[in-house]
Write a protein that holds these residues in place. Structure first.
Motif, PDB file in Angstrom:
ATOM      1  N   VAL A 143      64.716  62.606  32.124  1.00  0.00           N
ATOM      2  CA  VAL A 143      66.461  62.623  31.769  1.00  0.00           C
ATOM      3  C   VAL A 143      67.253  63.607  32.787  1.00  0.00           C
ATOM      4  N   MET A 144      68.036  62.841  33.529  1.00  0.00           N
ATOM      5  CA  MET A 144      68.822  63.242  34.558  1.00  0.00           C
ATOM      6  C   MET A 144      70.374  63.528  34.053  1.00  0.00           C
ATOM      7  N   GLN A 145      71.242  64.290  34.415  1.00  0.00           N
ATOM      8  CA  GLN A 145      72.391  64.580  34.111  1.00  0.00           C
ATOM      9  C   GLN A 145      72.956  64.768  35.738  1.00  0.00           C
ATOM     10  N   ASP A 146      73.616  63.682  36.231  1.00  0.00           N
ATOM     11  CA  ASP A 146      73.889  63.538  37.544  1.00  0.00           C
ATOM     12  C   ASP A 146      72.695  63.634  38.409  1.00  0.00           C
ATOM     13  N   THR A 147      72.641  64.897  39.308  1.00  0.00           N
ATOM     14  CA  THR A 147      71.490  65.117  40.313  1.00  0.00           C
ATOM     15  C   THR A 147      70.416  66.179  39.510  1.00  0.00           C
ATOM     16  N   GLU A 148      70.772  66.584  38.227  1.00  0.00           N
ATOM     17  CA  GLU A 148      69.990  67.569  37.713  1.00  0.00           C
ATOM     18  C   GLU A 148      68.961  67.052  36.792  1.00  0.00           C
ATOM     19  N   LEU A 149      67.512  67.530  36.705  1.00  0.00           N
ATOM     20  CA  LEU A 149      66.611  67.192  35.763  1.00  0.00           C
ATOM     21  C   LEU A 149      67.047  68.039  34.567  1.00  0.00           C
ATOM     22  N   VAL A 150      67.238  67.453  33.359  1.00  0.00           N
ATOM     23  CA  VAL A 150      67.516  68.326  32.189  1.00  0.00           C
ATOM     24  C   VAL A 150      66.579  68.180  30.876  1.00  0.00           C
ATOM     25  N   GLY A 151      65.699  67.159  31.232  1.00  0.00           N
ATOM     26  CA  GLY A 151      64.817  66.873  30.253  1.00  0.00           C
ATOM     27  C   GLY A 151      63.634  65.580  30.327  1.00  0.00           C
ATOM     28  N   ILE A 152      62.938  65.607  29.379  1.00  0.00           N
ATOM     29  CA  ILE A 152      62.128  64.397  29.497  1.00  0.00           C
ATOM     30  C   ILE A 152      61.802  63.826  28.073  1.00  0.00           C
ATOM     31  N   ILE A 153      61.996  62.586  27.838  1.00  0.00           N
ATOM     32  CA  ILE A 153      61.822  61.825  26.611  1.00  0.00           C
ATOM     33  C   ILE A 153      60.406  60.893  26.691  1.00  0.00           C
TER      34      ILE A 153
END
Length: 219
Positions: A111-121
């Motif tokens: 899960v990416m917010q713009d270019t930042e990795l913020v999570g995994i589903i």
């Protein structure tokens, strides 16, 4: 529902230069099956336990020397990782993420917010969401109702639950149950279950199956 409600945040990561033996140890100790590969704050890939198992020779193979095993374990993660993995955003609908995973046979999506990795589903997250939607972890009665495809029939059904002061814990709709009917499944709580059943029948609604915590019956 959206991915951000069910994803795992604070994701463990490795870098592309780490030996795969070290990556495997990280996975084993944290009981995870895959880990993102991040270099200098940028996502560059993802590596799974299956990737590592394919790269490492079997310890049960008598033709493999300890030196060869040690050498294989020093292979860098970047050489066996999946590059440019498919990603989703926190605002991606959960069903869209599930469809991506099913179509491409992925066990997880980053899960990416713009270019930042913020999570995994993961598949487990999707399954937990499914159980929550169905109210599987809560006590109550499960009712399957056959109604026609007219929108008014659906709202009339909900009015019966409102009149009987029933709390709806979960609801799913199977629109293609048959040419004439859709199948509505509800998990409900309330003191007036018998009144509810009578009211549903009196309203002309067909109960396909009823299951409570105490008994199961079909009317």
């Amino acid at each position: 529902m959206f991915v951000k409600l069910w994803m795992t945040s604070n994701v463990l990561t490795v870098n592309s230069s780490q030996p795969i033996a070290e990556v495997e140890q990280i996975m084993r100790e944290n009981r995870i099956r895959r880990v993102p590969v991040v270099d200098d704050g940028h996502l560059v890939g993802i590596i799974s336990r299956e990737d590592i198992f394919r790269a490492l020779p079997s310890i049960f193979d008598p033709s493999i020397s300890p030196e060869n095993l040690d050498q294989a374990g020093r292979i860098e993660a970047g050489s066996i990782m999946t590059r440019s993995p498919v990603t989703v955003e926190p605002s991606t609908p959960l069903e869209q993420a599930a469809l991506l995973m099913r179509t491409h046979k992925f066990g997880a999506l980053l899960v990416m917010q713009d270019t930042e990795l913020v999570g995994i589903i993961t598949e487990t997250n999707i399954f937990d969401a499914f159980l929550e939607v169905l109210g599987a972890k809560k006590q109550g009665a499960r009712i399957e109702i056959k109604i026609d495809h007219k929108p008014a029939s659906f709202y009339s059904m909900l009015q019966v639950f409102k009149k009987c002061e029933m709390t709806v814990l979960g609801i799913t709709v199977f629109p293609d149950f048959s040419e004439e009917h859709q199948l509505i499944t509800l998990k409900v709580q309330g003191e007036n279950i018998e009144k509810l059943i009578d009211s549903l029948w009196d309203s002309g609604l067909q109960i396909n199956r009823l299951h409570t915590d105490e008994h199961e019956s079909t009317k």
